[in-house]
Design an enzyme around this catalytic site. Structure first.
Site, PDB file in Angstrom:
ATOM      1  N   MET A   1      34.174   7.711  19.016  1.00 14.86           N
ATOM      2  CA  MET A   1      33.562   7.941  20.469  1.00 14.86           C
ATOM      3  C   MET A   1      34.619   8.521  21.440  1.00 14.86           C
ATOM      4  SD  MET A   1      30.677   5.276  20.984  1.00 14.86           S
ATOM      5  CE  MET A   1      31.275   3.828  20.602  1.00 14.86           C
TER       6      MET A   1
ATOM      7  N   GLN B   1      40.765  10.374  13.566  1.00 18.03           N
ATOM      8  CA  GLN B   1      39.631  11.669  13.431  1.00 18.03           C
ATOM      9  C   GLN B   1      40.012  12.903  13.949  1.00 18.03           C
ATOM     10  OE1 GLN B   1      35.914  12.639  15.533  1.00 18.03           O
ATOM     11  NE2 GLN B   1      34.703  12.356  13.630  1.00 18.03           N
TER      12      GLN B   1
ATOM     13  N   CYS C   1      30.370  16.915  16.054  1.00 18.09           N
ATOM     14  CA  CYS C   1      30.349  17.060  17.460  1.00 18.09           C
ATOM     15  C   CYS C   1      29.353  18.112  18.063  1.00 18.09           C
ATOM     16  CB  CYS C   1      31.792  17.186  18.111  1.00 18.09           C
ATOM     17  SG  CYS C   1      31.668  16.957  19.783  1.00 18.09           S
TER      18      CYS C   1
ATOM     19  N   LYS D   1      32.480  13.243   8.695  1.00 20.46           N
ATOM     20  CA  LYS D   1      31.505  12.735   9.547  1.00 20.46           C
ATOM     21  C   LYS D   1      30.516  13.989   9.886  1.00 20.46           C
ATOM     22  CE  LYS D   1      30.191   9.901  13.547  1.00 20.46           C
ATOM     23  NZ  LYS D   1      29.822  10.848  14.540  1.00 20.46           N
TER      24      LYS D   1
ATOM     25  N   ASN E   1      24.040   6.945  10.310  1.00 20.34           N
ATOM     26  CA  ASN E   1      24.229   6.518  11.617  1.00 20.34           C
ATOM     27  C   ASN E   1      23.017   7.227  12.538  1.00 20.34           C
ATOM     28  OD1 ASN E   1      26.262   8.677  13.810  1.00 20.34           O
ATOM     29  ND2 ASN E   1      25.948   6.410  13.943  1.00 20.34           N
TER      30      ASN E   1
ATOM     31  N   ASP F   1      21.343   5.441  16.224  1.00 17.69           N
ATOM     32  CA  ASP F   1      20.119   4.557  16.994  1.00 17.69           C
ATOM     33  C   ASP F   1      20.140   3.224  16.293  1.00 17.69           C
ATOM     34  OD1 ASP F   1      19.404   6.976  18.155  1.00 17.69           O
ATOM     35  OD2 ASP F   1      17.706   7.439  17.364  1.00 17.69           O
TER      36      ASP F   1
ATOM     37  N   ARG G   1      27.079   4.012  19.985  1.00 18.46           N
ATOM     38  CA  ARG G   1      26.582   3.713  21.566  1.00 18.46           C
ATOM     39  C   ARG G   1      26.621   2.155  21.555  1.00 18.46           C
ATOM     40  NH1 ARG G   1      22.546   8.111  22.231  1.00 18.46           N
ATOM     41  NH2 ARG G   1      22.076   7.661  19.874  1.00 18.46           N
TER      42      ARG G   1
END
Ligand SMILES: Cc1cc2nc3c(=O)[nH]c(=O)nc-3n(C[C@H](O)[C@H](O)[C@H](O)COP(=O)(O)O)c2cc1C
Length: 344
Positions: free
Chosen positions: A23, A75, A105, A144, A205, A207, A230
């Protein structure tokens, strides 16, 4: 409860089913230290690092790792195979345990240059990049990605299978398209389709906010692991709770309000140590806000956190919040005692 197996990512073996993925602006050294207070095993990654920027300045602070935080990956993002390969060599020299390639992204400033999720629209280029990176380093390479660019081009199952052929060791799939950004709900059924298309470990991934969500995602998708982003902000203990729940069916309660506020100050202290007071406090405000979410009477404190400029101001504000919360708990207990007395 499902018995949790160790996850093998090339030569790396992890005793955790959780990945805390990159993140930007969050998973820096200070944040990762906070996670490691609770959980030594979970896979974690740095913020995304521009491969191009590394060619101008190979000493990017974003890539600095500490000795006691492994397993940790770096990353990289970019769209030029040779540049990505050179960046990967620099990342390996930092003793990263794996290199994660960003194909997810959605930010226009990233995708307009064919980086991030834009690579899902350029599968041939994506494969070339991955090949170049794998050939350049000895450590495992992971990717990812999202489900696809948009609803009409959900090509993640095919791209995942092609990337497995090239040699990636694990995959993280965020169950949204690039077009969706962060809107709507993550589509776990589509993650299951991607998982079925490969035999390498897949981290589902999107939620996951609790150990219960994590268990549900694993059940729906059949993934080897879960990536949580998050929900870890202001909750650096969440990966520990998820692993406990998947292993045993129960998990340790979250820290008390007092403990959470102490952790918030510790996090700010780490940021100041690494980045200095001005940047550390500026970046630390969002973390302090996250730690205080859900605390009684904390809305006003959160508004004030946005104004702090020093550690001392943070300490004063949070110790006031501690006192207020303590008084609130005392008042609740008094009411409870009265109610019990009236009943008996
Ligand atoms: C502030 C923020 C920064 C992010 N930066 C990155 C990044 O650098 N690289 C990346 O692959 N994903 C990045 N992501 C996406 C997350 O890794 C994750 O895929 C997404 O938030 C969905 O997972 P969640 O529902 O658990 O948050 C970022 C997300 C957020 C909220």
């Amino acid at each position: 409860m499902t018995k949790m197996k160790k996850i093998k990512i090339g030569k790396l073996e992890i005793d955790s089913c959780v990945y805390i993925p990159p993140m930007a602006g969050v998973t820096d050294l200070a944040f990762r230290k906070m996670v490691r207070l609770f959980d030594k095993e979970t896979l974690i990654a740095t913020e995304m690092v521009s491969s191009k920027a590394l060619m101008y300045n190979p000493n990017q602070s974003l890539m600095k790792l500490s000795e006691d935080e492994h397993p940790v990956g770096i990353q990289l993002f970019g769209h030029e195979p040779e540049v990505m390969a050179k960046a990967a060599i620099l990342a390996e020299a930092q003793r990263a345990d794996f290199i994660d390639i960003n194909m997810g992204c959605p930010a226009p400033k990233i995708t307009k240059g064919k980086d991030g999720a834009a690579l899902m629209r350029e599968p041939d280029l994506a494969i070339k990049i991955v090949k170049a990176v794998i050939n350049a380093v000895k450590i495992p390479v992971t990717v990812k990605m999202r489900l696809g660019w948009d609803e009409c081009s959900k090509n993640s199952p095919t791209l995942a299978a092609d990337l497995e052929q090239v040699g990636i060791c694990a995959l993280t799939v965020h169950g949204r398209t690039r077009e969706q950004g962060y809107t709507g709900n993550a589509d776990w059924e589509s993650i299951r389709d991607v998982r079925k298309s490969v035999s390498i470990p897949v981290f589902g991934n999107g939620d996951v906010r609790s150990p219960f969500d994590a268990a549900k995602l694993l059940e729906v998708t059949g993934c080897a692991g879960v990536a949580i982003a998050r929900a870890t902000m202001g909750n650096p203990w969440l990966s520990m709770q998820i692993n406990q729940f998947i292993k045993t069916g129960t998990f340790t309660e979250e820290p008390s309000i007092d403990e959470k506020l102490d952790l918030a100050i510790k996090h700010l202290g780490e940021l100041i140590k690494i980045k200095g007071t001005v940047v550390g406090v500026r970046e630390g405000r969002r973390h302090l806000i996250n730690y205080t979410k859900g605390m009684p009477n904390s809305a006003e404190a959160r508004a004030q956190i946005g104004q702090i400029n020093t550690m001392q101001e943070a300490e004063i504000l949070l110790s006031r919040l501690k006192e207020e919360s303590l008084n609130q708990v005392k008042n609740i207990n008094l009411v409870k005692d009265k109610e019990t007395a009236n009943l008996s």
